[in-house]
Design an enzyme around this catalytic site. Structure first.
Site, mmCIF file in Angstrom:
data_model
loop_
_atom_site.group_PDB
_atom_site.id
_atom_site.type_symbol
_atom_site.label_atom_id
_atom_site.label_comp_id
_atom_site.label_asym_id
_atom_site.label_seq_id
_atom_site.Cartn_x
_atom_site.Cartn_y
_atom_site.Cartn_z
ATOM 1 N N HIS A 72 0.996 -1.146 0.079
ATOM 2 C CA HIS A 72 0.040 -0.100 -0.040
ATOM 3 C C HIS A 72 0.985 1.096 0.036
ATOM 4 O O HIS A 72 1.649 1.340 1.128
ATOM 5 C CB HIS A 72 -0.987 0.187 1.393
ATOM 6 C CG HIS A 72 -2.176 -0.838 1.060
ATOM 7 N ND1 HIS A 72 -3.643 -0.339 1.661
ATOM 8 C CD2 HIS A 72 -2.279 -1.972 0.212
ATOM 9 C CE1 HIS A 72 -4.294 -1.461 1.165
ATOM 10 N NE2 HIS A 72 -3.659 -2.479 0.605
ATOM 11 N N TYR A 200 -9.448 5.963 7.134
ATOM 12 C CA TYR A 200 -9.626 6.316 8.562
ATOM 13 C C TYR A 200 -10.575 7.507 8.468
ATOM 14 O O TYR A 200 -10.320 8.685 8.047
ATOM 15 C CB TYR A 200 -8.319 6.613 9.297
ATOM 16 C CG TYR A 200 -7.201 5.673 9.290
ATOM 17 C CD1 TYR A 200 -6.318 5.434 8.288
ATOM 18 C CD2 TYR A 200 -6.912 5.238 10.619
ATOM 19 C CE1 TYR A 200 -5.362 4.220 8.426
ATOM 20 C CE2 TYR A 200 -5.983 4.192 10.833
ATOM 21 C CZ TYR A 200 -5.223 3.761 9.745
ATOM 22 O OH TYR A 200 -4.277 2.840 9.862
ATOM 23 N N PRO A 292 -4.901 1.159 18.552
ATOM 24 C CA PRO A 292 -4.606 0.601 17.044
ATOM 25 C C PRO A 292 -4.698 1.545 15.944
ATOM 26 O O PRO A 292 -4.137 1.135 14.985
ATOM 27 C CB PRO A 292 -5.601 -0.502 17.009
ATOM 28 C CG PRO A 292 -6.728 -0.085 17.778
ATOM 29 C CD PRO A 292 -6.151 0.623 18.974
ATOM 30 N N LYS A 296 0.555 0.161 15.077
ATOM 31 C CA LYS A 296 2.182 0.267 15.550
ATOM 32 C C LYS A 296 1.970 -0.959 16.546
ATOM 33 O O LYS A 296 3.510 -1.352 16.807
ATOM 34 C CB LYS A 296 2.237 1.536 16.288
ATOM 35 C CG LYS A 296 2.559 2.927 15.413
ATOM 36 C CD LYS A 296 3.385 2.593 14.608
ATOM 37 C CE LYS A 296 3.535 3.620 13.295
ATOM 38 N NZ LYS A 296 4.106 3.256 12.079
ATOM 39 N N TYR A 383 3.894 6.778 9.939
ATOM 40 C CA TYR A 383 2.988 5.970 9.692
ATOM 41 C C TYR A 383 3.741 4.592 8.985
ATOM 42 O O TYR A 383 3.562 3.558 9.414
ATOM 43 C CB TYR A 383 1.810 6.085 8.607
ATOM 44 C CG TYR A 383 0.805 5.453 8.253
ATOM 45 C CD1 TYR A 383 0.739 4.274 7.494
ATOM 46 C CD2 TYR A 383 -0.262 5.118 9.335
ATOM 47 C CE1 TYR A 383 -0.379 3.202 7.364
ATOM 48 C CE2 TYR A 383 -1.439 4.291 9.248
ATOM 49 C CZ TYR A 383 -1.129 3.112 8.089
ATOM 50 O OH TYR A 383 -2.288 2.259 8.038
#
Ligand code: APR
Ligand code: PHB
Length: 388
Positions: A72, A200, A292, A296, A383
């Site tokens: 991704h 998200y 979450p 991580k 990220y």
């Protein structure tokens, strides 16, 4: 029994450590209190940083990940019906890999079994002792008999509820915790994901996340109250709520399918300091928990055990204590950066009851993100994972 390293816990941290130690020629025995089937039945996260991918390859558990893992190059943050794509590849030159933790665990178990390495499942009443000496001991019950293991180091990879952290004298450990007033209700189903990449979603009704395990298996989450029960949520209610929180195009692309699994996870930030007590070394969830939102948890378990495997190799092979002496500070430096990022992603995207000032801050942060390449680069850098 004798071994160089006793590993408590056969989750991702314990299994990955066992394989990295084996690759370095160091022997270890893993003690797991549950059955292998139970460990594999757990549904957890699904995003791997490049560092974790490299560690899995080094551990001999990268083949299926390379064949089936989904690369991704970005993800989206949605709010007020609009989606902002964070272009990880353009901003950092790196990408993440979507591959379920269950599959990571399965691959590590297979690599361990192929190497004929010892893992004791269903180990009851595991206790650790004398870890302030150079001959720590582990005892457990197996088939009604008490067994013991003498070793030179104990790796506490037994998760948040494990025995290792609890065995440290109260005066020798300091803990830091933030508990969030909500949880994540997760649903796994055999249906194509609603989008190519993760979404998200921040919404007045609460946070939602659209993730996946494969092109035919989706993983969705909605924020719920901390005291919510999964049984109160039919599949229909879940999907209705999910779609209300998504931008129109994503909502329309959601394919409804029966839940293969539905459960609620509480959200907390937690760190125990230090992560080393004599010959006892904590790694993974045994030492720290992240909400979450930043994906991580598994990735911190990976970086902890990469550091610990290097340090144990220095100790056992080169006879140098330097790595073990530096382990806790080195691991905590990366842990706290991931704790900060996971807290920040949670604060940015979730609904906090009765906090109008906080809602304005969220809006200001999203406005800034949407217009600033520097802000997006900072997010992207965290990220994909900060350097080991
Ligand atoms: N004795 C032996 N094993 C134990 C004990 C004990 N007293 N207590 C717990 N365990 C085992 C658990 O059954 C579990 O299999 O230790 C293992 C710990 O695994 P995890 O909880 O998965 O923790 P870790 O390996 O650090 O992986 C962290 O897992 O839970 C997710 O979100 C978390 O993605 C993160 C990752
Ligand atoms: C998941 O796919 O389970 C997942 C993905 C990203 C997250 C959390 C969970 O931040």
């Amino acid at each position: 029994m004798r071994t160089q390293t006793a590993i408590i816990g056969a989750g991702p941290a314990g299994l990955l450590l066992g394989q990295l130690l084996h690759a370095a020629g160091i022997d270890a025995v893993i003690l797991e209190r549950r059955s292998q089937a139970h460990v594999l039945s757990r549904i957890r996260a699904g995003v791997l940083e490049p560092g974790a991918v490299a560690a899995l390859r080094q551990a001999g558990a990268g083949a299926r990940l390379d064949a089936e893992g989904l690369r991704h190059d970005g993800f989206s943050i949605a709010s007020d019906g609009r989606a902002l794509r964070i272009d990880l590849a353009a901003l950092t030159g790196r990408a993440v890999t979507v591959y379920g933790q269950t599959e990571v665990t399965r691959d590590l178990m297979a690599a361990r079994a192929a190497a004929g390495l010892p893992t004791i499942y269903d180990a009851e009443d595991v206790t650790i002792a004398d870890f302030d000496s150079d001959a720590p001991r582990v005892t457990w019950r197996e088939g009604g008999r008490t067994r013991d293991l003498v070793c030179a180091a104990i790796a506490g990879c037994d998760g948040f509820h494990g025995v290792c952290r609890q065995s440290v004298p109260a005066g020798a450990i300091e803990t830091f915790e933030r508990v969030y007033p909500f949880g994540w209700l997760g649903l796994l189903c055999d249906a194509p994901p609603c989008a190519e990449e993760l979404i998200y979603a921040r919404h007045a009704r609460g946070f939602a996340l659209c993730s996946m395990r494969s092109p035919t298996r989706s993983r969705y989450y909605v924020q719920v109250a901390a005291d919510e029960r999964a049984e109160a949520w039919s599949d229909a209610r879940f999907f209705d709520e999910l779609r209300r929180r998504l931008p129109e195009a994503a909502a329309a692309a959601v394919t409804v399918a029966p839940a293969l699994e539905k459960s609620i996870a509480p959200l907390r930030s937690f760190v125990a300091e230090p992560m080393r007590f004599g010959r006892l070394f904590l790694a993974g969830d045994a030492a720290h928990i992240v909400p979450p939102t930043g994906a991580k948890g598994l990735n911190l378990a990976a970086s902890d055990v990469v550091y610990l495997a290097e340090a144990l190799a220095e100790h056992f092979i080169e006879g140098s204590p330097a790595g073990l002496d530096a382990y806790s500070a080195r691991a905590l430096a990366r842990v706290w950066k991931a704790e900060r990022f996971s807290w920040w992603m949670t604060a940015l995207t979730h609904r906090f009851e009765g906090d109008p000032f906080g809602e304005r801050l969220q809006q200001a942060e999203l406005d800034w993100l949407s217009g600033s390449a520097a802000a997006q680069a900072a997010l992207a850098e965290n990220y994909v994972g900060l350097p080991y």
